[in-house]
Write a protein that holds these residues in place. Structure first.
Motif, PDB file in Angstrom:
ATOM      1  N   GLY A  45      -5.726  46.948  -3.345  1.00 37.67           N
ATOM      2  CA  GLY A  45      -6.962  47.671  -3.618  1.00 37.67           C
ATOM      3  C   GLY A  45      -8.110  46.837  -3.349  1.00 37.67           C
ATOM      4  N   GLU A  46      -9.184  46.804  -4.213  1.00 38.01           N
ATOM      5  CA  GLU A  46     -10.219  45.862  -3.814  1.00 38.01           C
ATOM      6  C   GLU A  46      -9.738  44.519  -3.352  1.00 38.01           C
ATOM      7  N   SER A  47     -10.566  43.844  -2.864  1.00 41.41           N
ATOM      8  CA  SER A  47     -10.350  42.723  -2.253  1.00 41.41           C
ATOM      9  C   SER A  47     -11.823  41.833  -1.839  1.00 41.41           C
ATOM     10  N   VAL A  48     -11.633  40.460  -1.902  1.00 38.92           N
ATOM     11  CA  VAL A  48     -12.549  39.650  -1.754  1.00 38.92           C
ATOM     12  C   VAL A  48     -12.073  38.623  -0.840  1.00 38.92           C
ATOM     13  N   ILE A  49     -13.087  38.430   0.046  1.00 40.43           N
ATOM     14  CA  ILE A  49     -12.883  37.487   1.399  1.00 40.43           C
ATOM     15  C   ILE A  49     -13.582  36.143   1.294  1.00 40.43           C
ATOM     16  N   ILE A  50     -12.344  35.201   1.160  1.00 43.18           N
ATOM     17  CA  ILE A  50     -12.695  33.913   0.685  1.00 43.18           C
ATOM     18  C   ILE A  50     -12.199  32.918   1.739  1.00 43.18           C
ATOM     19  N   GLY A  51     -13.026  32.282   2.466  1.00 45.37           N
ATOM     20  CA  GLY A  51     -12.886  31.467   3.714  1.00 45.37           C
ATOM     21  C   GLY A  51     -12.537  32.721   4.709  1.00 45.37           C
ATOM     22  N   ARG A  52     -11.306  32.601   5.428  1.00 45.08           N
ATOM     23  CA  ARG A  52     -10.703  33.555   6.084  1.00 45.08           C
ATOM     24  C   ARG A  52      -9.717  34.472   5.516  1.00 45.08           C
ATOM     25  N   ARG A  53      -9.434  34.387   4.336  1.00 48.53           N
ATOM     26  CA  ARG A  53      -8.454  35.049   3.658  1.00 48.53           C
ATOM     27  C   ARG A  53      -8.653  36.254   2.642  1.00 48.53           C
ATOM     28  N   HIS A  54      -8.163  37.196   2.894  1.00 51.79           N
ATOM     29  CA  HIS A  54      -8.403  38.385   2.001  1.00 51.79           C
ATOM     30  C   HIS A  54      -7.570  38.124   0.590  1.00 51.79           C
ATOM     31  N   TYR A  55      -8.265  38.152  -0.604  1.00 54.55           N
ATOM     32  CA  TYR A  55      -7.580  38.027  -1.778  1.00 54.55           C
ATOM     33  C   TYR A  55      -7.744  39.199  -2.690  1.00 54.55           C
ATOM     34  N   PRO A  56      -6.629  39.706  -3.452  1.00 54.92           N
ATOM     35  CA  PRO A  56      -7.113  40.840  -4.229  1.00 54.92           C
ATOM     36  C   PRO A  56      -7.950  40.303  -5.424  1.00 54.92           C
ATOM     37  N   VAL A  57      -8.956  41.096  -5.882  1.00 55.16           N
ATOM     38  CA  VAL A  57      -9.848  40.674  -6.788  1.00 55.16           C
ATOM     39  C   VAL A  57      -9.198  40.398  -7.992  1.00 55.16           C
TER      40      VAL A  57
END
Length: 102
Positions: free
Chosen positions: A31-43
């Motif tokens: 679903g929605e995600s956040v890019i932190i550094g170079r990684r995509h994390y689920p919200v």
């Protein structure tokens, strides 16, 4: 930056979020995600790590709003492909005039 997630106030900084997420393996994004550094994390995973609360206690919108205000890149839920478009096997079979038996 002060933000409210699940009716609790939090003082969040971009550096603090980066430090909290260091060493955390990202779960598969559905679903929605956040890019932190170079990684995509689920919200919801990010919200759980930074607030130490259960994922059911807050909404994805609350975390998205906070992460956007901190300057992180957030991605919305991708739109699903229309269901009336045939799959490649079905399309190729239709072009050949042969019915698909799966």
């Amino acid at each position: 930056m002060r933000c409210v997630i699940a009716r609790f106030p939090f003082e969040l900084t971009k550096g603090g979020v980066l430090e909290s997420m260091k060493g955390i393996k990202p779960e598969p994004v559905t679903g929605e995600s956040v890019i932190i550094g170079r990684r995509h994390y689920p919200v919801k995973q990010v919200g759980q790590v930074i607030t130490r609360q259960d994922r059911r206690d807050f909404s994805a919108a609350e975390v998205l709003r906070a992460m956007t205000r901190l300057g992180f890149t957030c991605r919305a839920l991708p739109k699903a492909a229309p269901s009336d478009i045939p799959g490649s096997l079905r399309h190729a079979s239709a072009m050949l005039g042969t019915p698909v038996t799966v």
